[in-house]
Enzyme design. Sequence first.
Site, PDB file in Angstrom:
ATOM      1  N   HIS A 133      -1.087   0.847   5.507  1.00 55.70           N
ATOM      2  CA  HIS A 133      -1.579   1.820   4.533  1.00 55.70           C
ATOM      3  C   HIS A 133      -1.290   3.215   5.075  1.00 55.70           C
ATOM      4  CE1 HIS A 133      -3.384  -0.577   1.399  1.00 55.70           C
ATOM      5  NE2 HIS A 133      -4.008  -1.330   2.279  1.00 55.70           N
ATOM      6  N   ASP A 163       1.375   8.330   1.766  1.00 60.93           N
ATOM      7  CA  ASP A 163       1.520   7.693   0.457  1.00 60.93           C
ATOM      8  C   ASP A 163       2.172   8.618  -0.563  1.00 60.93           C
ATOM      9  OD1 ASP A 163       0.321   5.404   1.375  1.00 60.93           O
ATOM     10  OD2 ASP A 163      -1.573   5.686   0.313  1.00 60.93           O
TER      11      ASP A 163
END
Length: 398
Positions: A133, A163
């Site tokens: 992540h 991200d």
Amino acid sequence: MSNSLLQGVRVLDLTRLLPGPHATQLLAQLGAEVIKIEDPDGGDYARSLSPALFEQVNRGKASITLDLRDAADVEAFKGLVADADVVIESFRPGVMERLGCGYDTLAAINPKLVYTALTGYGQTGPLRDAAGHDLNYLSLSGVLDQNGTAGGPPGISNVQIADLAGGALTCAVGVLSAVIGARASGQGSFVDSAMLDGSLALQSVAMATRADLGQTQPRGADILTGALPNYRVYKCRDGRYLAVGALEPKFFARLLAKLNPLPPNKARGSSQTPKPKSAEKRPSSSARKTSGWADKVSDALSDPRRARVLTKPVHWGLAALFRSRPRDAWVALLDGADACTTPVLTLEEALAHEQTRARGMQQGDALGCPLQFDGSARDALAPSPALGADNERLLNRR
């Protein structure tokens, strides 16, 4: 859609959660037709994990449901590929090949297809199959080590740098470049977009420090992480903060000229009666320390050899001064100084700020496209689609 720049560009979006949907929503804001392809059993995980987040990054899209483990649905997907410009997916490497929908297979159907794989670690290397992540990509790219205060632990941001900046925005640039190339040459391409790579590519300043000094500096010790007193965040009397970004000498000189000399009673934020003139002739300790800054300190800090000597005392002086007044008092005092000072705002304060309102960035409970073209107003996208809302229109299915 927000505008027609990408009108006629059809994007098949197989991504989920945050990075991929953020990238494809930007394409939708630029005028592309984005068809979100979801599993019939619940669709994008974000629908159930965080419906509010799903709404933030899936506006302006269509939604159809296909189970790519089903042969009939694979054929339906390939039918859509024949007329598509872009396929974007965020599975681990090899998943689409196992489903019979890899790049080579789809390119044989549509040679102009731009196939984009947005992953954490890319299609090659020992971590290609690893889970991750935002926090993991930032930690492995060295970005996380740069964040936080001196002597403290690495700082975690609620803005997903890997991200969104390293992933979604970098990916969108790759998609658009490949689409332009495909239209010029008639040949599509495979875009391998890795969030680890994109995060590494953001470290221009840290890389420059490494080139200059032979290594990066600890948290809080590089020129943009707190080493300089003219590029720091200062706590004010009310516990709120002021951002000082007066990096260039001209801006810092303007700041110091505005701050120095402050009358002693005002510098302390005091409402006491003025002292007798005889007492006023002798400047306070803080005034003596800051006298002459506007003429000397700014230029000295522009010289790296002298800056390291001056950094701490100048920082201490400014920190003590900014603690003497509430944040908004400093904002009022420095208004118009053109010295690169701004209040540290909450999101709610940022949305209410006159500059944000003037730019039209807030659209209801969502944010608009960060780009404007020809000065035109930003149009709001339609709300995010219900799962399978466009099955009948695009698949002739109910």
